[in-house]
Design a protein around this motif. Structure first.
Motif, PDB file in Angstrom:
ATOM      1  N   GLU A 331       0.821  -1.203   0.000  1.00 51.94           N
ATOM      2  CA  GLU A 331       0.000   0.000   0.000  1.00 51.94           C
ATOM      3  C   GLU A 331       0.859   1.259   0.000  1.00 51.94           C
ATOM      4  O   GLU A 331       0.609   2.207  -0.749  1.00 51.94           O
ATOM      5  CB  GLU A 331      -0.928  -0.010   1.208  1.00 51.94           C
ATOM      6  N   VAL A 332       1.894   1.224   0.834  1.00 49.45           N
ATOM      7  CA  VAL A 332       2.774   2.389   0.903  1.00 49.45           C
ATOM      8  C   VAL A 332       3.509   2.590  -0.417  1.00 49.45           C
ATOM      9  O   VAL A 332       3.711   3.720  -0.890  1.00 49.45           O
ATOM     10  CB  VAL A 332       3.759   2.228   2.080  1.00 49.45           C
ATOM     11  N   ARG A 333       3.916   1.438  -1.043  1.00 45.50           N
ATOM     12  CA  ARG A 333       4.626   1.545  -2.321  1.00 45.50           C
ATOM     13  C   ARG A 333       3.727   2.150  -3.404  1.00 45.50           C
ATOM     14  O   ARG A 333       4.156   2.999  -4.196  1.00 45.50           O
ATOM     15  CB  ARG A 333       5.108   0.168  -2.758  1.00 45.50           C
ATOM     16  N   LYS A 334       2.456   1.686  -3.452  1.00 41.24           N
ATOM     17  CA  LYS A 334       1.531   2.250  -4.435  1.00 41.24           C
ATOM     18  C   LYS A 334       1.306   3.739  -4.194  1.00 41.24           C
ATOM     19  O   LYS A 334       1.296   4.550  -5.129  1.00 41.24           O
ATOM     20  CB  LYS A 334       0.209   1.506  -4.388  1.00 41.24           C
ATOM     21  N   GLU A 335       1.134   4.089  -2.914  1.00 43.15           N
ATOM     22  CA  GLU A 335       0.974   5.505  -2.610  1.00 43.15           C
ATOM     23  C   GLU A 335       2.222   6.294  -2.989  1.00 43.15           C
ATOM     24  O   GLU A 335       2.140   7.420  -3.492  1.00 43.15           O
ATOM     25  CB  GLU A 335       0.667   5.681  -1.124  1.00 43.15           C
ATOM     26  N   HIS A 336       3.387   5.649  -2.770  1.00 47.86           N
ATOM     27  CA  HIS A 336       4.643   6.309  -3.132  1.00 47.86           C
ATOM     28  C   HIS A 336       4.739   6.522  -4.644  1.00 47.86           C
ATOM     29  O   HIS A 336       5.168   7.603  -5.109  1.00 47.86           O
ATOM     30  CB  HIS A 336       5.814   5.467  -2.631  1.00 47.86           C
ATOM     31  N   GLU A 337       4.347   5.503  -5.422  1.00 49.65           N
ATOM     32  CA  GLU A 337       4.376   5.651  -6.879  1.00 49.65           C
ATOM     33  C   GLU A 337       3.404   6.733  -7.338  1.00 49.65           C
ATOM     34  O   GLU A 337       3.731   7.542  -8.223  1.00 49.65           O
ATOM     35  CB  GLU A 337       4.023   4.321  -7.543  1.00 49.65           C
ATOM     36  N   MET A 338       2.224   6.745  -6.721  1.00 50.89           N
ATOM     37  CA  MET A 338       1.272   7.787  -7.091  1.00 50.89           C
ATOM     38  C   MET A 338       1.809   9.167  -6.745  1.00 50.89           C
ATOM     39  O   MET A 338       1.679  10.122  -7.525  1.00 50.89           O
ATOM     40  CB  MET A 338      -0.062   7.548  -6.382  1.00 50.89           C
ATOM     41  N   LEU A 339       2.440   9.254  -5.572  1.00 48.71           N
ATOM     42  CA  LEU A 339       3.020  10.539  -5.192  1.00 48.71           C
ATOM     43  C   LEU A 339       4.167  10.928  -6.113  1.00 48.71           C
ATOM     44  O   LEU A 339       4.349  12.115  -6.428  1.00 48.71           O
ATOM     45  CB  LEU A 339       3.499  10.476  -3.737  1.00 48.71           C
ATOM     46  N   LEU A 340       4.956   9.896  -6.555  1.00 49.99           N
ATOM     47  CA  LEU A 340       6.040  10.194  -7.494  1.00 49.99           C
ATOM     48  C   LEU A 340       5.484  10.722  -8.817  1.00 49.99           C
ATOM     49  O   LEU A 340       6.014  11.698  -9.390  1.00 49.99           O
ATOM     50  CB  LEU A 340       6.884   8.942  -7.746  1.00 49.99           C
ATOM     51  N   GLN A 341       4.429  10.055  -9.325  1.00 50.69           N
ATOM     52  CA  GLN A 341       3.818  10.534 -10.567  1.00 50.69           C
ATOM     53  C   GLN A 341       3.257  11.943 -10.394  1.00 50.69           C
ATOM     54  O   GLN A 341       3.432  12.808 -11.263  1.00 50.69           O
ATOM     55  CB  GLN A 341       2.705   9.581 -11.003  1.00 50.69           C
ATOM     56  N   LEU A 342       2.595  12.144  -9.262  1.00 46.90           N
ATOM     57  CA  LEU A 342       2.069  13.478  -8.999  1.00 46.90           C
ATOM     58  C   LEU A 342       3.194  14.496  -8.887  1.00 46.90           C
ATOM     59  O   LEU A 342       3.097  15.630  -9.376  1.00 46.90           O
ATOM     60  CB  LEU A 342       1.232  13.447  -7.715  1.00 46.90           C
ATOM     61  N   HIS A 343       4.303  14.037  -8.243  1.00 50.20           N
ATOM     62  CA  HIS A 343       5.453  14.930  -8.106  1.00 50.20           C
ATOM     63  C   HIS A 343       6.052  15.266  -9.470  1.00 50.20           C
ATOM     64  O   HIS A 343       6.392  16.438  -9.745  1.00 50.20           O
ATOM     65  CB  HIS A 343       6.495  14.260  -7.210  1.00 50.20           C
ATOM     66  N   MET A 344       6.171  14.238 -10.344  1.00 51.17           N
ATOM     67  CA  MET A 344       6.728  14.487 -11.677  1.00 51.17           C
ATOM     68  C   MET A 344       5.821  15.416 -12.481  1.00 51.17           C
ATOM     69  O   MET A 344       6.306  16.344 -13.158  1.00 51.17           O
ATOM     70  CB  MET A 344       6.913  13.159 -12.419  1.00 51.17           C
ATOM     71  N   SER A 345       4.518  15.158 -12.432  1.00 52.93           N
ATOM     72  CA  SER A 345       3.607  16.054 -13.158  1.00 52.93           C
ATOM     73  C   SER A 345       3.664  17.470 -12.595  1.00 52.93           C
ATOM     74  O   SER A 345       3.619  18.458 -13.343  1.00 52.93           O
ATOM     75  CB  SER A 345       2.178  15.505 -13.089  1.00 52.93           C
ATOM     76  N   THR A 346       3.794  17.549 -11.253  1.00 52.74           N
ATOM     77  CA  THR A 346       3.904  18.872 -10.640  1.00 52.74           C
ATOM     78  C   THR A 346       5.186  19.573 -11.069  1.00 52.74           C
ATOM     79  O   THR A 346       5.203  20.784 -11.319  1.00 52.74           O
ATOM     80  CB  THR A 346       3.849  18.747  -9.112  1.00 52.74           C
ATOM     81  N   LEU A 347       6.277  18.769 -11.164  1.00 54.69           N
ATOM     82  CA  LEU A 347       7.544  19.352 -11.620  1.00 54.69           C
ATOM     83  C   LEU A 347       7.422  19.860 -13.050  1.00 54.69           C
ATOM     84  O   LEU A 347       7.928  20.942 -13.392  1.00 54.69           O
ATOM     85  CB  LEU A 347       8.662  18.314 -11.521  1.00 54.69           C
TER      86      LEU A 347
END
Length: 705
Positions: A331-347
């Motif tokens: 669960e944490v890994r999936k949330e981490h991947e989602m946050l990474l994608q969100l972070h990349m899109s935000t970047l």
């Protein structure tokens, strides 16, 4: 003598009864008998004195009879009777009675039945029979004529009767064939829909299998590494155990020898006996040591049952904790991947906004007052508002330069010739002044579209510049070709905002290959064909799901963001979710100046950005600077590594374009010759940027470490 009217009524009644009898043989015999009676009576009644009247030529005939010599008294008395008649031209009574009889017969016929035309001939037959009976001299000839017509009518009647069943059969067969065609079309539509569904299911199954394959590969890699570590540990432990056993045996032998040497009673014994005893003792020691080693090897890891049960219980508790921790980790890994994608899109958004901010800061200091251009632009404020709609300051500068340049271009009456130098394009080589034809922008666009159509229709044997000049010669003649070449060149060099002009200028000057334009047109025609196939009702409307599916199937390598951009450009953004269907044909239309819709423009922008990203990845794989030299072998390896789905033909085309070597002369089988071909990396990337370079398949993911 009987009255003709009475005879006519009796004959009509007999004919009516004959018609109602259904056309039997008895009715026909009765009709023949009555007709024969009428033939015997009617001509005598309707004739004038038993002779036929010569109307309407009896007046002229009177003169002729005066000049002829009479042959008999009968002829003389007949002539005198004619001379005594009045000189008027009224119809003879016999002719009038025949016409009245024919008219009454036709009125009695029922023309609403199928046999009306057949019955209509019957009165004419009767009149003709009267003439045959009255004209005795011509009776054989008239009878033969009547018989010939009767035979032909009977023959045609038989033919019609024979063809009537065939007509009904043709109608039945036509209906059967139409039903079969409709059934086959329905079956084909059902089969096509089922095949499309099966295709989608298979694609989903393939994606699932690929994901399972990747996960299994990662697990196999981990198991191999752990197996290798365990194997090395067991080898090290086995070797250390053997060394320890050897050292232990050696120490034991030394201790026994020392004890024998220090014992006082040993010297009194027999040496042979002692040697034999020592030998036997050593053999027993060796056997005992082997048994001891076997026992240690077999039962060295054995623990008491109580300890085993305790350890087993502890292991179960730890296993449960591990499973819960693993689920939490997933669960944490999936949330981490989602946050990474969100972070990349935000970047990306941050970088884009930062870039836009810099552009705004650079261009908005000071902010130009674009309303000043309304009085300069031809057409006034309305045309300037139309040109400036949706454009930033940089684009407005281009629009203003085009308008100013077009005004200066219209003022020019002649262009100076560029001469015959090697740097001058072949279609512009001319000395002297060249007339400016001053065409409108719409005329230039239409001319370029005609040139593209003719270029795509013929075999591309000559260069594009030679083709362009030959096209102008065919269109305007040899004398005006050079003038139109200079005029069109100056127009397409000026109007860079027009897609068709900028593309034609790039191809004409060698900055872009023709394959780029051809690929763009083929892609648009393929999209239109797919949307037309989905539109089964031929209404020009499709749904959002159908449009999204077609875009994803046509461009499988595009990301979700790019698909959403295309849907937004087509007018299907988040705010238009309530719209169910839309007209897809308007996406591929162009205005009178050759400007396409936003959907096609977005496709072209994504194509250029994807090409640039592909070339940057190729540069990263090579790991060189732009000014460094690179060999054909390295470029080939980088292309295959960056795009593993490249087929041999496409790879050869890319290498031929990058190194400007014909495909037939590429040494693909000789690596030494590939090492000898060296070009700067900047030149390679520039040549690939000019051609239709794009990714064929996805890049393989790197194996997990």
């Amino acid at each position: 003598m009987a009255n003709p009217e009475t005879h006519y009524r009796s004959f009509s009644k007999s004919r009516t009864r004959t018609q109602s009898s259904g056309g039997t043989a008895e009715a026909k015999d009765v009709e023949r008998r009555k007709l024969s009676q009428k033939r015997r009576t009617l001509p005598l009644q309707l004739s004038i004195g038993g002779h036929l009247s010569p109307w309407p030529t009896y007046t002229s005939g009177q003169t002729i009879l005066h000049k002829r010599k009479p042959c008999s008294e009968d002829r003389r008395s007949r002539t005198n009777s004619w001379q005594q008649q009045p000189l008027g031209t009224s119809k003879p009574r016999y002719l009038e009675q025949l016409e009245n009889y024919l008219r009454k017969e036709l009125l009695l016929l029922d023309l609403g039945t199928d046999s009306a035309q057949e019955l209509r001939l019957q009165p004419y037959r009767e009149i003709f029979e009267f003439f045959i009976e009255d004209f005795k001299t011509y009776k054989p000839l008239l009878s033969s004529i009547k018989n010939a017509y009767e035979v032909m009518l009977a023959h045609q009647r038989e033919k019609i009767r024979a063809l009537e069943p065939l007509k009904a059969k043709i109608v039945t067969m036509n209906e059967d064939c139409s039903e079969r065609i409709l059934a086959m079309r329905a079956e084909e539509r059902y089969e096509i829909s089922s095949l499309k569904k099966e295709k989608m299911n298979l694609l989903k199954l393939i994606d699932k299998k690929n994901e399972e394959k990747i996960s299994l590969q990662s697990e196999v890699t981990k198991l191999r590494k752990s197996l290798a570590a365990e194997y090395l540990r067991y080898l090290t432990e086995r070797d250390a155990r053997k060394i320890l056993i050897g050292d232990l045996n050696e120490l034991r032998y030394q201790r026994e020898d020392m004890s024998l040497a220090q014992s006082p009673g040993v010297w009194g014994e027999d040496p042979v006996k002692l040697t034999l005893a020592l030998k036997m003792t050593r053999q027993d020691l060796t056997r005992t040591q082997m048994e001891l080693n076997t026992m240690k090897a077999n039962f060295g890891d054995v623990v008491p049952r109580r300890d085993f049960e305790m350890q087993e219980k502890t292991n179960m508790d730890l296993q449960e904790q591990l499973e819960s921790l693993r689920a939490d980790y997933e669960e944490v890994r999936k949330e981490h991947e989602m946050l990474l994608q969100l972070h990349m899109s935000t970047l990306k958004e941050r970088d884009q906004f930062h870039f836009e901010l810099q552009e705004i800061q650079r261009t908005s200091t000071p902010r130009p007052d674009w309303t000043k251009c309304e009085g300069i632009i031809v057409g006034g404020p309305e045309r300037w508002l139309m040109l400036a709609e949706g454009k930033n300051s940089d684009q407005l500068v281009d629009v203003l330069l085009e308008e100013i340049g077009s005004g200066l271009l219209r003022e020019k009456d002649f262009f100076p010739g560029l001469g015959f130098g090697e740097s001058v394009p072949s279609f512009l080589r001319f000395d002297g002044s060249v007339e400016n034809k001053k065409p409108s922008k719409k005329e230039v666009v239409n001319l370029l579209e005609d040139a593209w159509k003719e270029r795509l229709a013929e075999e591309q044997k000559e260069s594009f510049q030679d083709f362009f000049f030959n096209f102008l010669e065919r269109r305007f003649g040899i004398s005006d070709a050079i003038a139109w070449a200079y005029t069109i060149f100056e127009n397409i060099k000026l109007f860079r905002s027009s897609e068709i002009m900028s593309q034609f200028y790039a191809v004409l000057m060698g900055k872009m290959t023709e394959s780029v334009y051809i690929n763009q047109r083929e892609t648009l025609s393929h999209l239109l064909k797919e949307m037309t196939n989905v539109d089964t009702q031929n209404e020009g409307l499709i749904t959002m799901e159908q449009f999204s599916t077609i875009i994803k199937n046509t461009f499988p390598l595009k990301k979700e963001e790019q698909i959403q951009e295309l849907m937004d450009a087509a007018g299907w953004g988040p705010d238009s979710s309530s719209v169910e269907v839309f007209n897809y044909q308007i996406l591929f239309t162009e205005d009178e100046e050759g400007q396409s819709e936003p959907f096609v423009q977005k496709l072209w922008e994504q194509y250029n950005s994807e090409k640039e990203a592909y070339l940057q990845e190729l540069k990263q794989d090579l790991g060189l600077d732009l000014q460094d030299e690179v060999t054909l072998l390295k470029v080939r390896g980088a292309l295959m590594n960056n795009d593993p789905s490249l087929d041999k033909q496409t790879l050869s085309a890319y290498l031929s374009q990058a190194f400007q070597i014909p495909v037939a002369e590429l040494p693909l089988e000789d690596e030494e010759k590939q090492e000898e071909i060296v070009v700067k990396l900047e030149t390679v990337l520039e040549q690939l940027r000019m051609a239709d370079t794009k990714r064929v398949g996805p890049r393989e993911p790197e194996p997990a470490s």
